[in-house]
Design an enzyme around this catalytic site. Structure first.
Site, mmCIF file in Angstrom:
data_model
loop_
_atom_site.group_PDB
_atom_site.id
_atom_site.type_symbol
_atom_site.label_atom_id
_atom_site.label_comp_id
_atom_site.label_asym_id
_atom_site.label_seq_id
_atom_site.Cartn_x
_atom_site.Cartn_y
_atom_site.Cartn_z
ATOM 1 N N TYR A 101 0.592 -1.235 0.205
ATOM 2 C CA TYR A 101 -0.231 -0.088 -0.354
ATOM 3 C C TYR A 101 0.810 1.041 -0.088
ATOM 4 O O TYR A 101 1.556 1.431 0.650
ATOM 5 C CB TYR A 101 -1.033 -0.115 1.419
ATOM 6 C CG TYR A 101 -1.567 1.527 1.437
ATOM 7 C CD1 TYR A 101 -2.999 1.596 0.986
ATOM 8 C CD2 TYR A 101 -1.141 2.711 2.183
ATOM 9 C CE1 TYR A 101 -3.991 2.881 1.416
ATOM 10 C CE2 TYR A 101 -1.371 3.809 2.573
ATOM 11 C CZ TYR A 101 -2.889 3.718 2.291
ATOM 12 O OH TYR A 101 -3.933 4.740 1.967
ATOM 13 N N GLU A 190 -3.083 6.941 -4.595
ATOM 14 C CA GLU A 190 -3.429 6.060 -3.164
ATOM 15 C C GLU A 190 -3.249 4.869 -4.217
ATOM 16 O O GLU A 190 -3.883 5.188 -4.759
ATOM 17 C CB GLU A 190 -4.542 6.173 -2.354
ATOM 18 C CG GLU A 190 -4.946 4.806 -1.533
ATOM 19 C CD GLU A 190 -5.984 4.786 -0.550
ATOM 20 O OE1 GLU A 190 -6.223 5.135 0.658
ATOM 21 O OE2 GLU A 190 -6.703 3.991 -1.713
#
Ligand code: GDP
Ligand code: MN
Length: 380
Positions: A101, A190
């Protein structure tokens, strides 16, 4: 402004962040064709402006064109938490060895962009933050100093990426994400998951990209990406009519001139015990057409039970606004109670114009608080 995954990936690609090849499709047939052009297994991905599509059944693998068409039939029209799927992104399927991530957003408290990285990607980042906070590496970038490569290395080592080849690729992506963030005036970039393939290749498998609305004038190509069909129909109508409008949840329609006065109007409605139905700023103009446009937007909301016009005449002249109100009432059938407070330039003339015409559903109040109180009573 939030971008769809495929749009965000296009921006990622423009700064050199590796993404998979894909095609957009809006029908099962297009999905089948896209899969055939891409060749081999594909993933059929719902394009909606909400996360967690995988769990909601909006992301499915298909090994042939025919299968891609079948999956598309299942996903198109699906309602994912209030967002109906109208577009699909058909992407060459990736083999996944690991899911990381990586994100970059604003930390308003620190007044700096904040990187977050963890090798525990793929799942909700909130869950990682809660259950294993040590696994989440956080790093601020000073916007004046800009980004330095050591910061990428700190994220990568801090996250515990072991393979040197992976470290190098992730660090490069970190730098490019910062570049994308700055270049496009982003509020959020993101990548979840940032995958490592079995061959050791690092790639962005998803994208969440949000651009600052106030900077869109600098990015016409990004502004064009807005999907007018998917946004709130009222806000879309307002944009089309160039009315500054934000839908709220109450019953008193609020119309002011100037953002500051309109904000105060929202407050004073709340103070008077009511709930504002919207924020609507006429701007500096407030000519008749502006009033007609604003009223047509506000009254499209079925929750509106009364309307509070709060006008302070500066550049805007109150007589002009009064004529605008009357013209609007003449053009549209509007039975809702309207309370008007006029002050400033040509206020007396404005009040006289309204008093002479005396529409049955309109009353004039001398002060903001009194007008708000009457508008709230009228909405009850
Ligand atoms: P989200 O659920 O809205 O965050 O959508 P994502 O694009 O992140 O996809 C959700 C999950 O689907 C990913 O975490 C992967 O596990 C899986 N997925 C997405 N694309 C692929 C792919 O190309 N290959 C494989 N094997 N899985 C994928
Ligand atoms: Mn995701």
């Amino acid at each position: 402004m939030d971008l769809y995954e495929y749009q965000g990936k296009e921006l990622f690609r423009s700064v050199g962040i590796p993404v998979s090849e894909g095609r957009l499709a809006t029908s099962p047939d297009e999905a089948r064709q896209a899969a055939e052009v891409l060749g081999g297994p594909v993933v059929v991905k719902a394009q909606v402006l909400v996360g967690g599509r995988g769990k909601a059944g909006g992301i499915k693998l298909a090994s042939t064109g025919h299968e891609a068409g079948e999956r598309a039939k299942e996903i198109l029209g699906l309602d994912i938490r209030g967002h109906v799927v109208r577009r699909l992104w058909i992407e060459r399927a990736s083999e996944i060895a690991k899911e990381y991530y990586l994100s970059l957003t604003f930390d308003r408290g620190a007044k700096k962009p904040l990187f977050m990285f963890t090798t525990q990607g793929g799942i909700d980042i909130e869950q990682v933050a809660e259950e294993s906070p040590d696994a989440l590496v956080r790093l601020h970038v000073d916007p004046l100093e800009g980004f330095h490569p050591w910061q990428a290395r700190r994220l990568v080592y801090g996250g515990g990426v072991e393979s040197p080849a992976e470290q190098k690729q992730v660090a490069a992506i970190v730098g490019k994400l910062y570049e994308a963030f700055v270049r496009y005036d982003a509020m959020l970039c993101e990548i979840n998951p940032l995958i490592v393939t079995p061959d050791g290749e690092v790639r962005a498998l998803d994208s969440k990209f949000s651009v600052d609305d106030n900077a869109l004038y600098r990015h016409p190509a990004v502004a064009e990406m807005r999907d007018l069909e998917a946004s709130d129909p009222l806000e879309a109508l307002a944009r089309e009519k160039r009315v500054t409008y934000v839908k709220l949840d109450g019953e008193v329609g609020v119309l002011g001139n100037g953002a500051g006065l309109t904000m105060s109007t929202v407050d004073v409605v709340t103070f008077a015990g009511g709930r504002p139905a919207n924020f609507c700023d006429l701007g500096g103009g407030g000519d008749a057409q502006g009033v007609v446009d604003a009223l047509s937007v506000i009254t499209r909301d079925p929750q509106v039970r009364s309307i509070f016009f709060n006008i302070f005449g500066g550049i805007t002249r109150c007589d002009e606004v009064a004529r605008g109100i009357l013209q609007a009432l003449g053009e549209m059938s509007l039975d809702l109670p309207i309370v008007v407070r006029l002050d400033g330039t040509n206020a007396e003339e404005g009040r006289r114009i309204l008093a002479e015409a005396a529409p049955p559903n309109l009353q004039v109040a001398p002060t903001m608080l009194e007008a708000a109180t009457r508008a709230v009573e009228a909405a009850a």
